[in-house]
Design a protein around this motif. Structure first.
Motif, short mmCIF file in Angstrom:
data_model
loop_
_atom_site.label_atom_id
_atom_site.label_comp_id
_atom_site.label_asym_id
_atom_site.label_seq_id
_atom_site.Cartn_x
_atom_site.Cartn_y
_atom_site.Cartn_z
N ALA A 248 56.52 18.43 -35.50
CA ALA A 248 56.53 18.68 -36.95
C ALA A 248 57.60 17.87 -38.03
N GLU A 249 58.81 18.06 -37.33
CA GLU A 249 59.97 17.36 -38.25
C GLU A 249 59.73 16.10 -38.02
N ASP A 250 59.24 15.47 -37.19
CA ASP A 250 59.15 13.82 -37.34
C ASP A 250 58.05 13.50 -37.91
N THR A 251 56.77 14.15 -38.26
CA THR A 251 55.54 14.02 -38.95
C THR A 251 56.16 14.01 -40.24
N LEU A 252 57.03 15.07 -40.57
CA LEU A 252 57.31 15.13 -42.23
C LEU A 252 58.16 14.07 -42.44
N ARG A 253 59.16 13.41 -41.50
CA ARG A 253 59.97 12.33 -42.05
C ARG A 253 59.31 11.24 -41.96
N ALA A 254 58.20 11.09 -41.44
CA ALA A 254 57.36 9.93 -41.39
C ALA A 254 56.48 9.66 -42.66
N ILE A 255 56.26 11.20 -43.21
CA ILE A 255 55.49 11.29 -44.34
C ILE A 255 56.61 10.80 -45.58
N MET A 257 59.27 8.88 -45.43
CA MET A 257 59.77 7.60 -45.51
C MET A 257 58.62 6.52 -45.97
N GLY A 258 57.33 7.16 -46.25
CA GLY A 258 56.34 6.39 -46.60
C GLY A 258 55.64 5.60 -45.58
N CYS A 259 55.59 6.04 -44.28
CA CYS A 259 54.79 5.60 -43.43
C CYS A 259 53.33 5.59 -43.37
N ASP A 260 52.52 4.83 -42.95
CA ASP A 260 51.10 4.58 -42.90
C ASP A 260 50.52 5.62 -42.18
N GLY A 261 51.02 5.93 -40.92
CA GLY A 261 50.59 6.57 -39.83
C GLY A 261 51.32 7.02 -38.74
N ILE A 262 51.09 7.90 -37.91
CA ILE A 262 51.66 8.07 -36.70
C ILE A 262 51.05 8.26 -35.57
N LEU A 263 51.53 7.88 -34.28
CA LEU A 263 50.82 7.90 -33.15
C LEU A 263 51.61 9.13 -32.24
#
Length: 379
Positions: A248-255, A257-263
């Motif tokens: 969850a922590e890295d999911t929130l970090r990706a959000i 940082m404005g990333c478009d998606g996560i795998l």
């Protein structure tokens, strides 16, 4: 005198599922290459659980539903695809079959799905893109590592853009390679004659070092969110996806940082052993995202029902890597066609038997979890 007996070939094996394909392909490969493709890291816990973790989930089917017009299509990387499967950016496909990524791209375009291109592909981005587009529409993502040679990293990005790639899949789980006993035991080296044109290594460069030494020479273990994501944003308009998220922590970090998606991915169990199966990490990431970022998943998906379960747990799309390698090893482009047809047919039947007419019908309500102490637990 009677002539020497002529061997009569036996019947061609009947491939009914992805496990059949794995077994037949593995039997054809030399030990070192087979182990490189099929093994994970250390004690092989994560690679094993990537597939077995799906077994605790059960599908809750709805009956007497008209599924005569069931539609498996969905959106992925900006276009509608035939069903929610893509081929992950698996490297060294030329070891499985000389046509490698060329064959995979053609098969993907024929089946109406997308493909990731590995930095360790044995063909150039242009060759792979041209091969797919010669069959039909296809979108590609360019898998990327953070590199010590920033100029070369930028060159890879520019070539991917020029050839029409849609997204970067930034591999975030590999500051170093995992503890891969089989590679070390076999002194694995890429076979002679294969090049890595994307990172500009020819066969002589490759032969002079092990896979592990080569990776450490070019990969930057100083990668980090604050440096690398803003830099990527400053140099490209391609979508930026983070490949290797499990928390969850890295999911929130990706959000953030404005990333478009996560795998949601654990690198096929080839990096840190003992981390979660991706299907077990997926719900945590989906909950944290709360619809604010697109979420795809790979790792251990071996059937249409596995695909269904991943979608029910919140993934928008799934990706597979090893099955493409097995298809190539079994019968080149035709083998990849067979693999994709197997996934498609299983997935569509699973949807219909579960009473789902579209991808949006596949929700948590479709699944339960096996309990040791009693009835099926609904999600």
């Amino acid at each position: 005198m009677a002539g020497n007996p002529v061997p009569i070939p036996g019947p061609k094996p009947k491939i009914l599922c992805i496990d059949d394909l794995r077994d037949e392909a593995s039997a054809k490969l030399p030990v070192g290459i087979r182990d490189f493709f099929n093994s994970g890291s250390a004690d092989q816990i994560t690679i094993h659980e990537n597939s077995t973790a799906y077994r605790k989930y059960r599908i809750r089917p709805r009956v007497l539903v008209d599924v005569s017009k069931a539609d498996t299509s969905t959106m992925c990387l900006g276009r509608r695809v035939a069903f929610p499967l893509g081929i992950s950016p698996a490297g060294l496909q030329g070891m499985a079959h000389p046509d490698g990524e060329i064959a995979t791209a053609r098969a993907c375009a024929r089946r109406g799905i997308n493909m990731g291109i590995s930095s360790f592909a044995n063909y150039s981005v242009k060759e792979i893109r041209d091969a797919g587009l010669s069959i039909g529409p296809i979108n590609h993502a360019m898998q990327l590592y953070t590199m010590k040679d920033r100029d070369l990293e930028l060159k890879i990005i520019r070539k991917a853009e020029a050839e029409g790639c849609i997204a970067i899949f930034l591999t975030a789980d590999s500051p170093v390679l995992g503890v891969r006993y089989n590679e070390w035991r076999n002194d694995f080296r890429t076979p002679k004659g294969l090049n890595f044109p994307i990172i500009e290594w020819d066969t002589e460069d490759i032969q002079n070092r092990t896979h592990d030494d080569g990776f450490q020479a070019f990969n930057d273990d100083g990668h980090n969110w604050a440096r690398d994501i803003p830099w990527l944003r400053s140099v490209t308009k391609m979508e930026i996806w983070i490949k290797g998220v499990l928390t969850a922590e890295d999911t929130l970090r990706a959000i953030e940082m404005g990333c478009d998606g996560i795998l949601v991915s654990n690198h096929g169990g080839r990096q840190l052993d003992g981390i979660p199966a991706t299907i077990d990490a997926l719900p945590e990431c989906v909950e944290a995202a709360a619809g604010r970022i697109r979420i795809h998943v790979d790792g251990g998906i071996r059937s249409g029902s596995d695909m269904f379960k991943a979608l029910a747990l919140g993934a928008e799309h799934v990706w597979v890597g090893r099955p493409a390698l097995w298809g190539l090893a079994y019968d080149g482009e035709k083998g990849v066609d067979l693999m994709l047809d197997t996934f498609y047919n299983e997935f569509k039947r699973c949807m219909q038997l579960a009473g789902c007419n579209s991808i949006k019908d596949i929700t948590k309500a479709c699944l339960g979890v096996v309990r040791s102490d009693g009835p099926l637990a609904r999600l």
